[in-house]
Design a protein around this motif. Structure first.
Motif, short mmCIF file in Angstrom:
data_model
loop_
_atom_site.label_atom_id
_atom_site.label_comp_id
_atom_site.label_asym_id
_atom_site.label_seq_id
_atom_site.Cartn_x
_atom_site.Cartn_y
_atom_site.Cartn_z
N THR A 11 -52.94 -2.86 1.23
CA THR A 11 -52.68 -2.89 2.67
C THR A 11 -53.77 -2.15 3.44
N SER A 12 -54.21 -1.03 2.90
CA SER A 12 -55.28 -0.26 3.53
C SER A 12 -56.58 -1.08 3.58
N LEU A 13 -56.90 -1.76 2.49
CA LEU A 13 -58.10 -2.61 2.46
C LEU A 13 -57.99 -3.74 3.49
N LEU A 14 -56.82 -4.35 3.54
CA LEU A 14 -56.58 -5.42 4.51
C LEU A 14 -56.82 -4.91 5.92
N HIS A 15 -56.25 -3.76 6.23
CA HIS A 15 -56.40 -3.16 7.57
C HIS A 15 -57.88 -2.88 7.87
N THR A 16 -58.58 -2.32 6.89
CA THR A 16 -60.00 -2.00 7.07
C THR A 16 -60.82 -3.26 7.33
N PHE A 17 -60.59 -4.30 6.53
CA PHE A 17 -61.34 -5.54 6.71
C PHE A 17 -61.10 -6.12 8.11
N LEU A 18 -59.86 -6.13 8.55
CA LEU A 18 -59.54 -6.70 9.87
C LEU A 18 -60.13 -5.84 10.98
N GLN A 19 -60.08 -4.52 10.82
CA GLN A 19 -60.67 -3.62 11.83
C GLN A 19 -62.18 -3.82 11.93
N ASN A 20 -62.80 -4.17 10.81
CA ASN A 20 -64.26 -4.37 10.80
C ASN A 20 -64.65 -5.78 11.19
N GLY A 21 -63.69 -6.57 11.67
CA GLY A 21 -64.02 -7.87 12.23
C GLY A 21 -63.84 -9.06 11.31
N ALA A 22 -63.29 -8.86 10.13
CA ALA A 22 -63.06 -10.00 9.24
C ALA A 22 -62.01 -10.92 9.86
N GLU A 23 -62.22 -12.19 9.72
CA GLU A 23 -61.28 -13.18 10.25
C GLU A 23 -60.06 -13.27 9.33
N PRO A 24 -58.86 -13.25 9.89
CA PRO A 24 -57.66 -13.36 9.06
C PRO A 24 -57.65 -14.60 8.17
N LEU A 25 -58.09 -15.73 8.70
CA LEU A 25 -58.09 -16.94 7.87
C LEU A 25 -59.08 -16.84 6.71
N TYR A 26 -60.18 -16.12 6.92
CA TYR A 26 -61.14 -15.91 5.83
C TYR A 26 -60.49 -15.08 4.72
N LEU A 27 -59.82 -13.98 5.10
CA LEU A 27 -59.16 -13.14 4.11
C LEU A 27 -58.07 -13.91 3.37
N PHE A 28 -57.33 -14.71 4.13
CA PHE A 28 -56.30 -15.54 3.51
C PHE A 28 -56.94 -16.51 2.51
N THR A 29 -58.03 -17.12 2.90
CA THR A 29 -58.73 -18.07 2.04
C THR A 29 -59.20 -17.41 0.75
N MET A 30 -59.68 -16.19 0.85
CA MET A 30 -60.15 -15.49 -0.35
C MET A 30 -58.99 -15.15 -1.29
N ILE A 31 -57.85 -14.74 -0.73
CA ILE A 31 -56.67 -14.48 -1.57
C ILE A 31 -56.22 -15.78 -2.23
N ASN A 32 -56.18 -16.84 -1.45
CA ASN A 32 -55.77 -18.15 -1.96
C ASN A 32 -56.71 -18.61 -3.08
N ARG A 33 -58.00 -18.45 -2.89
CA ARG A 33 -58.99 -18.86 -3.90
C ARG A 33 -58.79 -18.08 -5.19
N HIS A 34 -58.58 -16.79 -5.06
CA HIS A 34 -58.36 -15.92 -6.21
C HIS A 34 -57.18 -16.42 -7.04
N MET A 35 -56.08 -16.70 -6.37
CA MET A 35 -54.88 -17.15 -7.07
C MET A 35 -55.06 -18.56 -7.65
N ARG A 36 -55.77 -19.41 -6.94
CA ARG A 36 -56.02 -20.77 -7.44
C ARG A 36 -56.87 -20.74 -8.71
N ILE A 37 -57.87 -19.87 -8.74
CA ILE A 37 -58.71 -19.75 -9.94
C ILE A 37 -57.88 -19.23 -11.11
N LEU A 38 -57.03 -18.24 -10.84
CA LEU A 38 -56.15 -17.75 -11.91
C LEU A 38 -55.25 -18.86 -12.44
N MET A 39 -54.77 -19.70 -11.54
CA MET A 39 -53.90 -20.80 -11.95
C MET A 39 -54.68 -21.81 -12.81
N LYS A 40 -55.89 -22.15 -12.40
CA LYS A 40 -56.70 -23.08 -13.18
C LYS A 40 -57.07 -22.49 -14.54
#
Length: 120
Positions: A11-40
Motif C-alpha cells: 500500500t505504501s508503494l502504491l501511494h508513493t507511485f501515485l504521488q510521484n505521478g504514476a497513472e493508476p491505469l498503468y499501475l493496474f496494468t502492471m499488476i495485471n501483467r504480473h498475474m497473467r505471466i504467473l498464470m501462463k
C-alpha cells in the motif's frame, strides 16, 4: 510486496507511485501483467512439470529474464488463487473505467484483496 503478502509495504508503494505521478491505469496494468505471466507459467508447468524457465519463456512468449524472476514466485500462487485474482482484476478494471471512486482506493482494495485472496 504483493507476493510476500506485505500489505503495509504494498500500500505504501502504491501511494508513493501515485504521488510521484504514476497513472493508476498503468499501475493496474502492471499488476495485471504480473498475474497473467504467473498464470501462463503455472499453465505451462501443468502440461510439463520438467520445463526449465528458459523453455517456459519460449513457450509462453515472454522474455527469459521475466520468467526467471517470476519462476520462484509460482509457489505462492496456485492456479485456483490466480483464477480468483483474475476475477478481482476484471472487477477492478471495470470500476477503474466506469466509476467515480478514487483510483487509489480501488487499487488499494485490489492490493489488499490479492494479498488476502483465499482459494479452495
Amino acid at each position: 510486496a504483493l507476493v510476500k503478502k506485505d500489505a503495509p509495504h504494498a500500500t505504501s508503494l502504491l501511494h508513493t507511485f501515485l504521488q510521484n505521478g504514476a497513472e493508476p491505469l498503468y499501475l493496474f496494468t502492471m499488476i495485471n501483467r504480473h498475474m497473467r505471466i504467473l498464470m501462463k507459467l503455472r499453465s505451462a508447468l501443468k502440461t510439463d512439470p520438467s520445463l526449465s524457465p528458459t523453455h517456459i519463456a519460449s513457450r509462453i512468449k515472454e522474455h527469459p529474464f521475466v520468467v526467471q524472476k517470476m519462476y520462484p514466485l509460482k509457489e505462492g500462487f496456485p492456479m485456483p488463487k490466480l483464477i480468483k485474482i483474475q476475477t478481482l482484476l476484471l472487477a477492478t478494471d471495470k470500476r477503474l473505467k466506469s466509476s467515480r471512486v478514487d483510483p487509489y482506493t480501488l487499487l488499494a482494495k485490489l492490493v489488499y484483496d490479492i494479498i488476502t485472496a483465499t482459494y479452495e
